[in-house]
Design a protein around this motif. Structure first.
Motif, PDB file in Angstrom:
ATOM      1  N   VAL A  87     -11.532   2.368   2.671  1.00 26.10           N
ATOM      2  CA  VAL A  87     -10.559   1.846   3.631  1.00 26.10           C
ATOM      3  C   VAL A  87      -9.366   2.802   3.703  1.00 26.10           C
ATOM      4  O   VAL A  87      -8.759   3.137   2.683  1.00 26.10           O
ATOM      5  CB  VAL A  87     -10.080   0.433   3.237  1.00 26.10           C
ATOM      6  CG1 VAL A  87      -9.146  -0.125   4.309  1.00 26.10           C
ATOM      7  CG2 VAL A  87     -11.275  -0.495   3.035  1.00 26.10           C
ATOM      8  N   LEU A 119      -9.023   3.533  -0.196  1.00 33.24           N
ATOM      9  CA  LEU A 119      -9.403   2.548  -1.209  1.00 33.24           C
ATOM     10  C   LEU A 119     -10.825   2.047  -1.014  1.00 33.24           C
ATOM     11  O   LEU A 119     -11.245   1.789   0.124  1.00 33.24           O
ATOM     12  CB  LEU A 119      -8.444   1.342  -1.147  1.00 33.24           C
ATOM     13  CG  LEU A 119      -6.949   1.627  -1.247  1.00 33.24           C
ATOM     14  CD1 LEU A 119      -6.166   0.327  -1.063  1.00 33.24           C
ATOM     15  CD2 LEU A 119      -6.599   2.278  -2.570  1.00 33.24           C
ATOM     16  N   THR A 151     -10.539 -11.036   1.347  1.00 36.33           N
ATOM     17  CA  THR A 151     -10.515  -9.587   1.570  1.00 36.33           C
ATOM     18  C   THR A 151     -11.131  -9.210   2.905  1.00 36.33           C
ATOM     19  O   THR A 151     -10.565  -8.433   3.683  1.00 36.33           O
ATOM     20  CB  THR A 151     -11.249  -8.863   0.436  1.00 36.33           C
ATOM     21  OG1 THR A 151     -10.607  -9.165  -0.803  1.00 36.33           O
ATOM     22  CG2 THR A 151     -11.246  -7.361   0.656  1.00 36.33           C
ATOM     23  N   VAL A 174      -6.079  -0.179   9.960  1.00 36.15           N
ATOM     24  CA  VAL A 174      -6.963   0.444   8.981  1.00 36.15           C
ATOM     25  C   VAL A 174      -8.289   0.819   9.643  1.00 36.15           C
ATOM     26  O   VAL A 174      -8.621   0.321  10.721  1.00 36.15           O
ATOM     27  CB  VAL A 174      -7.265  -0.494   7.781  1.00 36.15           C
ATOM     28  CG1 VAL A 174      -5.992  -0.886   7.056  1.00 36.15           C
ATOM     29  CG2 VAL A 174      -8.031  -1.732   8.243  1.00 36.15           C
ATOM     30  N   TRP A 187       0.836  -1.206   0.000  1.00 33.90           N
ATOM     31  CA  TRP A 187       0.000   0.000   0.000  1.00 33.90           C
ATOM     32  C   TRP A 187       0.871   1.255   0.000  1.00 33.90           C
ATOM     33  O   TRP A 187       0.531   2.283  -0.582  1.00 33.90           O
ATOM     34  CB  TRP A 187      -0.886  -0.031   1.227  1.00 33.90           C
ATOM     35  CG  TRP A 187      -2.132   0.801   1.161  1.00 33.90           C
ATOM     36  CD1 TRP A 187      -2.425   1.822   0.301  1.00 33.90           C
ATOM     37  CD2 TRP A 187      -3.270   0.667   2.005  1.00 33.90           C
ATOM     38  NE1 TRP A 187      -3.666   2.333   0.573  1.00 33.90           N
ATOM     39  CE2 TRP A 187      -4.208   1.635   1.606  1.00 33.90           C
ATOM     40  CE3 TRP A 187      -3.585  -0.190   3.072  1.00 33.90           C
ATOM     41  CZ2 TRP A 187      -5.444   1.786   2.238  1.00 33.90           C
ATOM     42  CZ3 TRP A 187      -4.812  -0.048   3.689  1.00 33.90           C
ATOM     43  CH2 TRP A 187      -5.726   0.931   3.284  1.00 33.90           C
ATOM     44  N   PHE A 229      -9.283  -7.396   6.075  1.00 34.93           N
ATOM     45  CA  PHE A 229      -9.732  -6.097   6.576  1.00 34.93           C
ATOM     46  C   PHE A 229     -10.043  -6.171   8.067  1.00 34.93           C
ATOM     47  O   PHE A 229      -9.630  -5.304   8.853  1.00 34.93           O
ATOM     48  CB  PHE A 229     -10.967  -5.613   5.812  1.00 34.93           C
ATOM     49  CG  PHE A 229     -11.578  -4.372   6.412  1.00 34.93           C
ATOM     50  CD1 PHE A 229     -11.004  -3.134   6.193  1.00 34.93           C
ATOM     51  CD2 PHE A 229     -12.700  -4.459   7.224  1.00 34.93           C
ATOM     52  CE1 PHE A 229     -11.541  -1.989   6.771  1.00 34.93           C
ATOM     53  CE2 PHE A 229     -13.242  -3.323   7.812  1.00 34.93           C
ATOM     54  CZ  PHE A 229     -12.660  -2.081   7.571  1.00 34.93           C
ATOM     55  N   LEU A 289     -13.507  -0.861  -0.868  1.00 30.84           N
ATOM     56  CA  LEU A 289     -13.272  -2.217  -0.374  1.00 30.84           C
ATOM     57  C   LEU A 289     -13.157  -3.218  -1.516  1.00 30.84           C
ATOM     58  O   LEU A 289     -12.300  -4.107  -1.488  1.00 30.84           O
ATOM     59  CB  LEU A 289     -14.402  -2.630   0.574  1.00 30.84           C
ATOM     60  CG  LEU A 289     -14.222  -3.977   1.291  1.00 30.84           C
ATOM     61  CD1 LEU A 289     -12.967  -3.972   2.153  1.00 30.84           C
ATOM     62  CD2 LEU A 289     -15.450  -4.304   2.145  1.00 30.84           C
ATOM     63  N   SER A 323      -8.319  -1.090  -5.483  1.00 26.04           N
ATOM     64  CA  SER A 323      -9.208  -1.343  -4.348  1.00 26.04           C
ATOM     65  C   SER A 323      -8.458  -2.100  -3.260  1.00 26.04           C
ATOM     66  O   SER A 323      -7.378  -2.651  -3.480  1.00 26.04           O
ATOM     67  CB  SER A 323     -10.414  -2.166  -4.801  1.00 26.04           C
ATOM     68  OG  SER A 323     -10.006  -3.481  -5.174  1.00 26.04           O
ATOM     69  N   PHE A 324      -9.063  -2.149  -2.085  1.00 29.75           N
ATOM     70  CA  PHE A 324      -8.468  -2.924  -1.003  1.00 29.75           C
ATOM     71  C   PHE A 324      -8.435  -4.404  -1.366  1.00 29.75           C
ATOM     72  O   PHE A 324      -7.475  -5.107  -1.051  1.00 29.75           O
ATOM     73  CB  PHE A 324      -9.256  -2.707   0.287  1.00 29.75           C
ATOM     74  CG  PHE A 324      -8.646  -3.364   1.488  1.00 29.75           C
ATOM     75  CD1 PHE A 324      -7.509  -2.844   2.091  1.00 29.75           C
ATOM     76  CD2 PHE A 324      -9.192  -4.525   2.022  1.00 29.75           C
ATOM     77  CE1 PHE A 324      -6.935  -3.457   3.205  1.00 29.75           C
ATOM     78  CE2 PHE A 324      -8.637  -5.139   3.132  1.00 29.75           C
ATOM     79  CZ  PHE A 324      -7.503  -4.604   3.721  1.00 29.75           C
TER      80      PHE A 324
END
Length: 279
Positions: free
Chosen positions: A156, A113, A135, A148, A97, A139, A115, A121-122
């Motif tokens: 995010v 980002l 994912t 985060v 990141w 998260f 999700l 995107s995440f």
């Protein structure tokens, strides 16, 4: 040599005992763990030498009785390696990141980002840098340790410049088990390696007569420049990691990396003429 070794052992154990004392681990419990580890190490050494690790041989090597060794070998060994997959994967996601242009804003900083999404995107970040971790699970884990959070728009947001689980003591203790062991394994390797070309990189810079006022500048310098160096190393390792790049060819399965840490501590009072050049 023996005195130097004992001096080193005391310095290694003192910060560890502080942690054990705070967590309520008594001397007897630590002693049993040490006995178990001595037996395990003795078995490994004998097996590596092509010898049969019998109870008698282990008793001689460790100083334990044959009865103690037999009991320790029969007992179910406590797994001292706490799960660290979430930490390792979280650290890779965060470093990606910070460095991958796809996940940076126009100022070169980690972007907020969405999700989900195929790019930027995440979910795309997690897919690229954490292997097969879902994912949502990634998260939730990063949110749990304070790395985060969701912003007002539901995107995010990265909350730190390094994956340091400040809100999760269990995760910190897990890191203690892996990172300290990695440093000690490097030192152990260098103690027994004769070929200079085979030595592992091991360097440190420190001074012991610094004013307190100098520390904030140095601490900020380490945080900035140390992270930049780790991001550079990460960029290469990420291309070679089979979890993220299954197409990578080669033999074996190795773990390698570099750790950078900052330390500070008060120095015991010294004579006023400590900097004198008088003989």
């Amino acid at each position: 040599m023996e005195n130097i070794l004992k001096y080193a052992i005391r310095h290694i154990l003192k910060p560890l005992v502080r942690i054990l004392h705070r967590k309520g681990v008594a001397v007897g419990e630590l002693n049993e763990m040490l006995k178990q580890i001595y037996v395990e190490v003795s078995e490994d050494v004998l097996a590596a030498a092509g010898e049969r690790p019998t109870t008698s041989r282990i008793a001689i090597a460790t100083g334990l009785t044959r009865k103690e060794v037999a009991q320790l070998r029969q007992a179910m060994a406590v797994d001292g390696d706490a799960p660290t997959g979430s930490y390792n994967r979280g650290a890779r996601v965060m470093t990606g990141w910070l460095a991958d242009a796809e996940f940076l804003d126009v100022e070169g900083k980690p972007a907020h980002l969405p999700l989900h999404g195929e790019r930027g995107s995440f979910a795309a970040l997690v897919s690229r840098y954490s292997g097969d971790m879902p994912t949502r699970a990634m998260f939730q884990e990063m949110e749990r340790v304070g790395a985060v959070q969701r912003d007002a728009a539901g995107q995010v947001q990265l909350m730190a410049a390094g994956y340091i689980p400040h809100s999760d003591e269990a995760e910190k203790l897990s890191i203690l088990g892996t990172d300290v062991a990695a440093l000690m394994n490097t030192i152990a390797h260098n103690l027994t390696t004769q070929e200079r070309s085979q030595l592992h990189f091991q360097r440190k810079v420190s001074y012991d007569n610094l004013p307190v006022e100098a520390l904030p500048v140095f601490k900020a310098m380490v945080a900035r420049d140390g992270l930049d160096l780790l991001i550079k190393f990460n960029a290469y390792l990420a291309t070679q990691d089979r979890d993220s790049n299954p197409q990578v060819e080669g033999t074996g399965c190795m773990r390698a990396g570099v750790g950078i840490y900052y330390f500070e501590e008060p120095v015991a009072a010294q004579p006023e003429d400590r900097n004198s050049n008088d003989v």
